[in-house]
Design a protein around this motif. Structure first.
Motif, PDB file in Angstrom:
ATOM      1  N   ALA A 135      44.703  31.022  36.516  1.00  0.00           N
ATOM      2  CA  ALA A 135      45.588  32.179  36.664  1.00  0.00           C
ATOM      3  C   ALA A 135      44.865  33.406  37.183  1.00  0.00           C
ATOM      4  O   ALA A 135      45.504  34.332  37.704  1.00  0.00           O
ATOM      5  N   GLN A 136      43.537  33.434  37.090  1.00  0.00           N
ATOM      6  CA  GLN A 136      42.794  34.617  37.519  1.00  0.00           C
ATOM      7  C   GLN A 136      42.847  34.830  39.027  1.00  0.00           C
ATOM      8  O   GLN A 136      42.643  35.946  39.508  1.00  0.00           O
ATOM      9  N   TYR A 137      43.145  33.784  39.784  1.00  0.00           N
ATOM     10  CA  TYR A 137      43.121  33.959  41.239  1.00  0.00           C
ATOM     11  C   TYR A 137      44.269  34.836  41.719  1.00  0.00           C
ATOM     12  O   TYR A 137      44.162  35.483  42.762  1.00  0.00           O
ATOM     13  N   HIS A 138      45.370  34.882  40.974  1.00  0.00           N
ATOM     14  CA  HIS A 138      46.472  35.745  41.418  1.00  0.00           C
ATOM     15  C   HIS A 138      46.612  37.007  40.576  1.00  0.00           C
ATOM     16  O   HIS A 138      47.461  37.843  40.862  1.00  0.00           O
ATOM     17  N   SER A 139      45.786  37.171  39.542  1.00  0.00           N
ATOM     18  CA  SER A 139      45.873  38.388  38.727  1.00  0.00           C
ATOM     19  C   SER A 139      44.611  39.237  38.822  1.00  0.00           C
ATOM     20  O   SER A 139      44.675  40.445  39.097  1.00  0.00           O
ATOM     21  N   THR A 140      43.447  38.637  38.636  1.00  0.00           N
ATOM     22  CA  THR A 140      42.202  39.400  38.589  1.00  0.00           C
ATOM     23  C   THR A 140      41.464  39.406  39.918  1.00  0.00           C
ATOM     24  O   THR A 140      40.787  40.386  40.247  1.00  0.00           O
ATOM     25  N   LEU A 141      41.571  38.334  40.683  1.00  0.00           N
ATOM     26  CA  LEU A 141      40.856  38.272  41.963  1.00  0.00           C
ATOM     27  C   LEU A 141      41.222  39.421  42.906  1.00  0.00           C
ATOM     28  O   LEU A 141      40.320  40.030  43.497  1.00  0.00           O
ATOM     29  N   PRO A 142      42.505  39.769  43.077  1.00  0.00           N
ATOM     30  CA  PRO A 142      42.790  40.914  43.958  1.00  0.00           C
ATOM     31  C   PRO A 142      42.179  42.214  43.453  1.00  0.00           C
ATOM     32  O   PRO A 142      41.784  43.065  44.260  1.00  0.00           O
ATOM     33  N   LEU A 143      42.073  42.366  42.137  1.00  0.00           N
ATOM     34  CA  LEU A 143      41.435  43.569  41.584  1.00  0.00           C
ATOM     35  C   LEU A 143      39.940  43.577  41.892  1.00  0.00           C
ATOM     36  O   LEU A 143      39.362  44.630  42.193  1.00  0.00           O
ATOM     37  N   GLU A 144      39.308  42.399  41.816  1.00  0.00           N
ATOM     38  CA  GLU A 144      37.881  42.293  42.127  1.00  0.00           C
ATOM     39  C   GLU A 144      37.628  42.622  43.604  1.00  0.00           C
ATOM     40  O   GLU A 144      36.676  43.347  43.931  1.00  0.00           O
ATOM     41  N   VAL A 145      38.468  42.092  44.473  1.00  0.00           N
ATOM     42  CA  VAL A 145      38.326  42.374  45.902  1.00  0.00           C
ATOM     43  C   VAL A 145      38.472  43.880  46.161  1.00  0.00           C
ATOM     44  O   VAL A 145      37.690  44.485  46.907  1.00  0.00           O
ATOM     45  N   GLN A 146      39.441  44.489  45.532  1.00  0.00           N
ATOM     46  CA  GLN A 146      39.680  45.927  45.712  1.00  0.00           C
ATOM     47  C   GLN A 146      38.529  46.748  45.165  1.00  0.00           C
ATOM     48  O   GLN A 146      38.078  47.715  45.802  1.00  0.00           O
ATOM     49  N   GLN A 147      38.023  46.383  43.995  1.00  0.00           N
ATOM     50  CA  GLN A 147      36.926  47.141  43.386  1.00  0.00           C
ATOM     51  C   GLN A 147      35.661  47.068  44.225  1.00  0.00           C
ATOM     52  O   GLN A 147      34.893  48.034  44.287  1.00  0.00           O
ATOM     53  N   ARG A 148      35.441  45.957  44.895  1.00  0.00           N
ATOM     54  CA  ARG A 148      34.252  45.822  45.752  1.00  0.00           C
ATOM     55  C   ARG A 148      34.388  46.589  47.066  1.00  0.00           C
ATOM     56  O   ARG A 148      33.441  46.647  47.850  1.00  0.00           O
ATOM     57  N   GLY A 149      35.561  47.135  47.321  1.00  0.00           N
ATOM     58  CA  GLY A 149      35.765  47.907  48.531  1.00  0.00           C
ATOM     59  C   GLY A 149      36.165  47.098  49.742  1.00  0.00           C
ATOM     60  O   GLY A 149      36.134  47.606  50.872  1.00  0.00           O
ATOM     61  N   TYR A 150      36.567  45.844  49.539  1.00  0.00           N
ATOM     62  CA  TYR A 150      36.987  45.000  50.651  1.00  0.00           C
ATOM     63  C   TYR A 150      38.485  45.175  50.897  1.00  0.00           C
ATOM     64  O   TYR A 150      39.248  45.514  49.991  1.00  0.00           O
TER      65      TYR A 150
END
Length: 419
Positions: free
Chosen positions: A255-270
């Motif tokens: 479930a993390q791929y559709h909930s937390t992964l976009p947040l991780e991508v955003q936090q890294r500045g991508y």
């Protein structure tokens, strides 16, 4: 000296084309109906946007969507019981009819409390058909072909999942969200009509084809009498409970791929496009590779494919937390998808093969669907909380869950002995 009998792992599985060609027409129609239904399933994707467009706050809209998720969990559980009591064909028809009515009601109901009830009903009836459909496929498919048939079903689901959002976005832009939901309702109605008109009323269990598993008498409960089959009959099957636990924690990680992964991508500045590319990589690989690869994967013991796939899924997701460039996200997506490709077809087939009697198939399948739905519902809450307060711990959690799932599957999955 005679040669030892050949084990199922050493047998050459039938190819995809041969398997599909030799399936009965009812099974082919059911597979096509499942794909069509998935292509037209829009509520989960667009409900929160529709509600905020009505003027509800994000918190209120999220509350309504959570009722849809709870309904999905209840529906999968109830679907297993209803299938055992009324039959798979009846459950599919009525669940799709009632789901069509519930989704249609979303276009006219605007008050919060009725929306909660209608959303719950849409989630419940929309998922109730899943144990019934898998039970019917198990009844219609020879045990030796069930893994490949499961992969064919997943192919249709994934193809529908790829096309459906594009169709939904077009409908929303060209018309309205009400039209999107009406198309969803019509798709469910069409699925019910296909099953009603094309699939025969009687699809009896083929007890003679039902497999057993090694050392089954010592490891699983005796088959329950036909009129008393219940979910509680699973409680004595401790190895299947380990399998269910492994599926729950795998779903929490996935479930993390559709909930937390976009947040991780955003936090890294991508850019958000990177997240879209990762999801596209997953979908494209599953659609293009899983079905052709399944006959080869079947050469390995089912315990190995299920356990290894769950491990790779957790490890792939954990790679998203490593402090490297965008390429680590791509590598993580490939590893995670490889785990899904290796394990998912066998996971879809295993409950029907593990049930000690045909009458218990729907309960075994319903229990799997319920555990997966619960993990997918709970996973985002756990993952986003960890992400907010402990940062990269969420990706460490994915790795740990992958290891736990591997151990649980190695201990829990029996190797089916197929005729």
């Amino acid at each position: 000296m005679t040669n030892p009998p050949q084990t199922p792992a050493a047998e050459t599985p039938a190819g995809v084309i041969r398997t599909l060609r030799e399936l009965p027409r009812s099974a082919i129609v059911l597979l096509l109906g499942i794909a069509l239904n998935r292509m037209g399933s829009f509520v989960a994707l667009f409900l929160i946007l529709y509600l905020t467009g009505l003027g509800y706050s994000p918190a209120q809209a999220g509350f309504v969507v959570s009722f849809f998720g709870v309904g999905s969990i209840v529906g999968t559980f109830a679907g297993g019981s209803a299938t055992g009591k009324y039959g798979a064909r009846t459950v599919i028809i009525w669940s799709m009819l009632l789901c069509s009515l519930a989704i249609g009601a979303l276009t006219v109901v605007t008050a919060l409390v009725p929306l909660l009830a209608v959303s719950f009903a849409a989630g419940a009836f929309g998922q109730m058909y899943r144990p019934a459909a898998m039970t019917m496929l198990a009844d219609l498919t020879p045990p030796q072909r069930l893994v490949t048939t499961s992969a064919a079903g997943r192919f249709g689901l994934n193809l529908g999942a790829a096309i459906g959002p594009l169709l939904g976005v077009w409908l929303a832009a060209a018309f309205s969200y009400q039209v999107v939901f009406l198309v969803n309702a019509l798709t469910d109605l069409l699925f019910a009509l296909i099953v009603l008109l094309v699939i025969p009323a009687a699809t009896p269990h083929r007890a003679s084809d039902h497999p057993t598993t090694g050392n089954r008498a010592a490891e699983a409960p005796a088959p329950a009498p036909k009129d008393t089959a219940r979910y509680k009959d699973l409680l004595g099957d401790r190895r299947y409970l380990l399998f269910l636990a492994g599926m729950f924690i795998t779903a929490v990680a996935e479930a993390q791929y559709h909930s937390t992964l976009p947040l991780e991508v955003q936090q890294r500045g991508y850019p958000t496009a990177l997240y879209g590319a990762l999801v596209a990589i997953n979908g494209a690989l599953v659609i293009l590779v899983e079905l052709p690869l399944t006959p080869f994967i079947q050469r390995f013991p089912m315990r190995t494919t299920v356990a290894t796939g769950c491990l790779l899924l957790g490890v792939g997701l954990s790679l998203f937390g490593l402090p490297f460039g965008p390429w680590i996200f791509i590598l993580g997506a490939v590893v995670w998808t490889l785990g899904e490709i290796i394990s998912a077809p066998s996971i879809g087939a295993y409950p029907a093969l593990a049930a000690p009697a045909p009458i218990l198939r729907s309960r075994y399948i319903g229990a799997l669907s319920t555990c997966q739905a619960a993990g997918w519902a709970l996973g985002p809450t756990i993952g986003t909380a960890l992400f907010e307060y402990v940062g990269g711990a969420v990706w460490v959690m994915c790795a740990a869950l992958g290891v736990l799932a591997y151990l649980g599957m190695r201990a829990g999955v029996r190797e089916p002995v197929l005729p």
